[in-house]
Write a protein that holds these residues in place. Structure first.
Motif, PDB file in Angstrom:
ATOM      1  N   ALA A  64       0.792  -1.148   0.173  1.00  0.00           N
ATOM      2  CA  ALA A  64      -0.077   0.261  -0.070  1.00  0.00           C
ATOM      3  C   ALA A  64       0.876   1.231  -0.090  1.00  0.00           C
ATOM      4  O   ALA A  64       0.479   2.311  -0.672  1.00  0.00           O
ATOM      5  CB  ALA A  64      -0.925   0.263   0.869  1.00  0.00           C
ATOM      6  N   GLY A  65       1.893   1.189   0.629  1.00  0.00           N
ATOM      7  CA  GLY A  65       2.861   2.671   0.786  1.00  0.00           C
ATOM      8  C   GLY A  65       3.318   2.680  -0.589  1.00  0.00           C
ATOM      9  O   GLY A  65       3.792   3.748  -1.145  1.00  0.00           O
ATOM     10  N   TYR A  66       3.855   1.727  -1.175  1.00  0.00           N
ATOM     11  CA  TYR A  66       4.667   1.808  -2.430  1.00  0.00           C
ATOM     12  C   TYR A  66       3.710   2.257  -3.521  1.00  0.00           C
ATOM     13  O   TYR A  66       3.816   3.147  -4.194  1.00  0.00           O
ATOM     14  CB  TYR A  66       5.255   0.436  -2.713  1.00  0.00           C
ATOM     15  CG  TYR A  66       5.215   0.467  -4.428  1.00  0.00           C
ATOM     16  CD1 TYR A  66       6.602   0.842  -4.981  1.00  0.00           C
ATOM     17  CD2 TYR A  66       4.601  -0.575  -5.022  1.00  0.00           C
ATOM     18  CE1 TYR A  66       6.653   0.486  -6.093  1.00  0.00           C
ATOM     19  CE2 TYR A  66       4.749  -0.719  -6.425  1.00  0.00           C
ATOM     20  CZ  TYR A  66       5.730  -0.315  -7.075  1.00  0.00           C
ATOM     21  OH  TYR A  66       6.204  -0.363  -8.347  1.00  0.00           O
ATOM     22  N   ARG A  67       2.519   1.614  -3.511  1.00  0.00           N
ATOM     23  CA  ARG A  67       1.664   2.016  -4.519  1.00  0.00           C
ATOM     24  C   ARG A  67       0.831   3.302  -4.394  1.00  0.00           C
ATOM     25  O   ARG A  67       0.304   3.984  -5.201  1.00  0.00           O
ATOM     26  CB  ARG A  67       0.130   0.858  -4.622  1.00  0.00           C
ATOM     27  CG  ARG A  67      -0.360   1.023  -6.109  1.00  0.00           C
ATOM     28  CD  ARG A  67       0.354   0.684  -7.073  1.00  0.00           C
ATOM     29  NE  ARG A  67      -0.180   0.602  -8.542  1.00  0.00           N
ATOM     30  CZ  ARG A  67      -0.576   1.527  -9.161  1.00  0.00           C
ATOM     31  NH1 ARG A  67      -0.327   2.910  -8.763  1.00  0.00           N
ATOM     32  NH2 ARG A  67      -1.432   1.340 -10.182  1.00  0.00           N
ATOM     33  N   LEU A  79       6.636   4.144   5.997  1.00  0.00           N
ATOM     34  CA  LEU A  79       8.144   3.919   5.614  1.00  0.00           C
ATOM     35  C   LEU A  79       8.281   3.637   4.300  1.00  0.00           C
ATOM     36  O   LEU A  79       9.462   3.904   3.690  1.00  0.00           O
ATOM     37  CB  LEU A  79       8.833   2.785   6.752  1.00  0.00           C
ATOM     38  CG  LEU A  79       8.677   3.301   8.177  1.00  0.00           C
ATOM     39  CD1 LEU A  79       9.321   2.229   8.922  1.00  0.00           C
ATOM     40  CD2 LEU A  79       9.862   4.480   8.412  1.00  0.00           C
ATOM     41  N   GLN A  80       7.344   2.664   3.680  1.00  0.00           N
ATOM     42  CA  GLN A  80       7.687   2.266   2.371  1.00  0.00           C
ATOM     43  C   GLN A  80       7.441   3.252   1.296  1.00  0.00           C
ATOM     44  O   GLN A  80       7.918   3.664   0.425  1.00  0.00           O
ATOM     45  CB  GLN A  80       6.726   1.103   1.921  1.00  0.00           C
ATOM     46  CG  GLN A  80       6.849   0.400   0.524  1.00  0.00           C
ATOM     47  CD  GLN A  80       8.210  -0.183   0.276  1.00  0.00           C
ATOM     48  OE1 GLN A  80       9.104   0.598  -0.300  1.00  0.00           O
ATOM     49  NE2 GLN A  80       8.731  -1.287   1.064  1.00  0.00           N
ATOM     50  N   LEU A 138      -4.990   6.462   2.813  1.00  0.00           N
ATOM     51  CA  LEU A 138      -4.932   5.157   3.044  1.00  0.00           C
ATOM     52  C   LEU A 138      -5.534   4.620   4.060  1.00  0.00           C
ATOM     53  O   LEU A 138      -5.798   3.590   4.379  1.00  0.00           O
ATOM     54  CB  LEU A 138      -3.343   4.682   3.136  1.00  0.00           C
ATOM     55  CG  LEU A 138      -2.358   4.706   1.993  1.00  0.00           C
ATOM     56  CD1 LEU A 138      -1.015   4.315   2.266  1.00  0.00           C
ATOM     57  CD2 LEU A 138      -3.104   4.091   0.771  1.00  0.00           C
ATOM     58  N   ALA A 139      -6.280   5.622   4.875  1.00  0.00           N
ATOM     59  CA  ALA A 139      -7.068   5.015   5.972  1.00  0.00           C
ATOM     60  C   ALA A 139      -8.449   5.139   5.738  1.00  0.00           C
ATOM     61  O   ALA A 139      -9.299   5.232   6.438  1.00  0.00           O
ATOM     62  CB  ALA A 139      -6.656   5.788   7.320  1.00  0.00           C
ATOM     63  N   VAL A 140      -8.721   5.452   4.424  1.00  0.00           N
ATOM     64  CA  VAL A 140     -10.359   5.909   4.061  1.00  0.00           C
ATOM     65  C   VAL A 140     -11.182   4.511   4.633  1.00  0.00           C
ATOM     66  O   VAL A 140     -12.346   4.911   4.983  1.00  0.00           O
ATOM     67  CB  VAL A 140     -10.286   6.126   2.716  1.00  0.00           C
ATOM     68  CG1 VAL A 140     -10.153   4.840   1.861  1.00  0.00           C
ATOM     69  CG2 VAL A 140     -11.772   6.742   2.252  1.00  0.00           C
ATOM     70  N   ALA A 141     -10.663   3.465   4.500  1.00  0.00           N
ATOM     71  CA  ALA A 141     -11.676   2.296   4.815  1.00  0.00           C
ATOM     72  C   ALA A 141     -11.953   2.356   6.375  1.00  0.00           C
ATOM     73  O   ALA A 141     -13.168   1.700   6.676  1.00  0.00           O
ATOM     74  CB  ALA A 141     -11.057   0.956   4.570  1.00  0.00           C
ATOM     75  N   ALA A 142     -11.425   3.102   7.133  1.00  0.00           N
ATOM     76  CA  ALA A 142     -11.615   3.054   8.616  1.00  0.00           C
ATOM     77  C   ALA A 142     -12.163   4.575   8.922  1.00  0.00           C
ATOM     78  O   ALA A 142     -12.324   4.868   9.959  1.00  0.00           O
ATOM     79  CB  ALA A 142     -10.400   2.855   9.226  1.00  0.00           C
ATOM     80  N   GLY A 143     -12.679   5.261   7.839  1.00  0.00           N
ATOM     81  CA  GLY A 143     -13.361   6.609   8.165  1.00  0.00           C
ATOM     82  C   GLY A 143     -12.343   7.732   7.576  1.00  0.00           C
ATOM     83  O   GLY A 143     -13.016   8.637   7.175  1.00  0.00           O
ATOM     84  N   GLY A 144     -11.220   7.459   7.258  1.00  0.00           N
ATOM     85  CA  GLY A 144     -10.368   8.295   6.719  1.00  0.00           C
ATOM     86  C   GLY A 144      -9.656   9.482   7.503  1.00  0.00           C
ATOM     87  O   GLY A 144     -10.033   9.637   8.608  1.00  0.00           O
TER      88      GLY A 144
END
Length: 405
Positions: free
Chosen positions: A138-141, A179-180, A289-295
């Motif tokens: 996820a961090g890379y993409r 970090l990625q 990247l946290a959108v699935a948990a509310g963002g």
């Protein structure tokens, strides 16, 4: 016990829980593996590759779930899938356990359920850690997604037509994904700044060539972090106010912001407010990247790209690893294969090591009882050989940074 690999049915899911390589190893160990037709096709693996590895192909779910089985999945099952499972089967998956509501249905069928996201962050658990393997992807993409929407170059260019300044990337959260993302953005030539509530992450951030930004802690806050091993935690309102002011200041000069902050079992903390977005430069990009948990940004929307009034693009992809399906599946499958070493014996039988600390942490239903959350069986009288019901994820050691995506 037969090992079953179903095709994932969650919309947009491209991964599969077993690769031809891991299936081959399971078959060499004497296990029977049944793969649903086209289960790996979205991850570029045909049925022929699974057959070559030693698996059998099930034409449909009726054949797939015809016997008691050990079921390997990426995502938690829905009620229709659970209805198909034979009683006394076993399920290994990322259960999204804090929001999963069907544990009673699994318990009613006496299904042993293992939630892979609850694997404790201990040394021997690292090779089974699906959260870390998928967060790396996820961090890379996320950085590559940002370049897709960012209307300028990422690195500095010096050309006959003039010089182009490097992009400024702000990463919020220095966990595995963060970090990625740092490493990837640096490879692409960006100037990278990183914020994290945990002072212990500074060394790792700076070792990757990024600048660490932190809110100055008072003595009480610093002492609190010393007692939690440096992990992300719910902070005071005073700290949050100082944090918001610092992030708003840094965001105003950022070209790209990647947010990764999560607190297990709770909504994602708000880090980028609408007011902060309004003060950002036109053309800037936010990858939440946290959108699935509310963002981490209230303006982000799950699986949507939103454009603010001042032309800031906010990308809310809820499942970034599916964009790298082959490697994401390979890594997940290797994590699962290692985990199965605690469930299967040398004779090919299902024989979970119930006293193992990793099994204790991940086993959420067993022998008709629930061992997680408000529906968990009473601790004083567990209904299974498991030592104690698991009510919360086992905390990680200070060396691992896992409280972000």
């Amino acid at each position: 016990m037969q090992i079953v690999i179903p095709k994932e049915i969650q919309p947009g899911e491209t991964r599969v829980a077993a690769s031809p390589d891991t299936v081959k190893k399971l078959c060499q160990q004497g296990h029977q593996v049944l793969v649903e037709h086209n289960a790996g096709l979205a991850a570029t693996w045909s049925d022929a590759l699974y057959i070559e590895a030693g698996a059998q192909i099930a034409a449909d779910t009726t054949q797939l779930y015809s016997h008691e089985a050990l079921i390997l999945k990426i995502n938690q099952p829905n009620t229709q899938e659970i209805d198909l499972y034979k009683p006394k089967s076993a399920l290994v998956a990322q259960m999204n356990i804090h929001r999963f509501e069907s544990l009673p249905a699994l318990a009613a069928k006496a299904i042993d359920t293992y939630a892979l996201e609850l694997i404790p962050r201990i040394t021997r658990g690292q090779s089974m850690d699906i959260l870390s393997s998928q967060a790396n992807i996820a961090g890379y993409r996320a950085v590559l997604l940002a370049t897709q929407y960012f209307p300028r170059f990422m690195p500095m260019f010096m050309t006959a037509a003039g010089s182009v300044k490097p992009a400024r990337v702000l990463i919020l959260g220095a966990g595995v994904a963060g970090l990625q993302a740092i490493a990837t953005a640096k490879r692409l030539g960006a100037i990278v700044e990183v914020f994290d509530v945990r002072p212990a992450t500074r060394e790792q951030v700076e070792s990757l060539g990024a600048k660490f930004i932190e809110v100055e802690l008072n003595d009480e806050e610093r002492a609190a972090f010393e007692h939690t091993g440096g992990y992300a935690k719910e902070m005071s309102d005073d700290y949050k106010a100082r944090q918001s002011a610092l992030i708003a200041q840094q965001a105003a000069s950022a070209d790209i912001i990647i947010t990764t902050a999560l607190i297990p079992g709770k909504p994602a903390p708000v880090l980028i407010t609408p007011e902060t977005v309004a003060a950002m430069k036109a053309g800037s990009v936010i990858i939440d990247l946290a959108v699935a948990a509310g963002g981490n940004c209230p303006l982000s929307r799950s699986d949507e790209v939103v454009k603010s009034a001042n032309s800031v693009t906010i990308v809310g992809h809820a499942n970034v690893p599916v964009l790298v399906a082959t490697d994401a599946s390979s890594m997940f499958a290797r994590n699962v294969l290692t985990f199965l070493g605690l469930l299967l014996n040398k004779e090919g039988q299902y024989a979970p090591q119930l006293e193992d600390e990793i099994i204790k942490a991940t086993l959420v239903t067993h022998a008709g009882s629930i061992y997680f959350g408000s529906a968990a069986a009473p601790k004083a009288a567990p209904a299974s050989p498991v030592a104690q019901p698991v009510a919360e994820p086992v905390p990680a050691p200070a060396a691992a940074i896992t409280e972000t995506v």
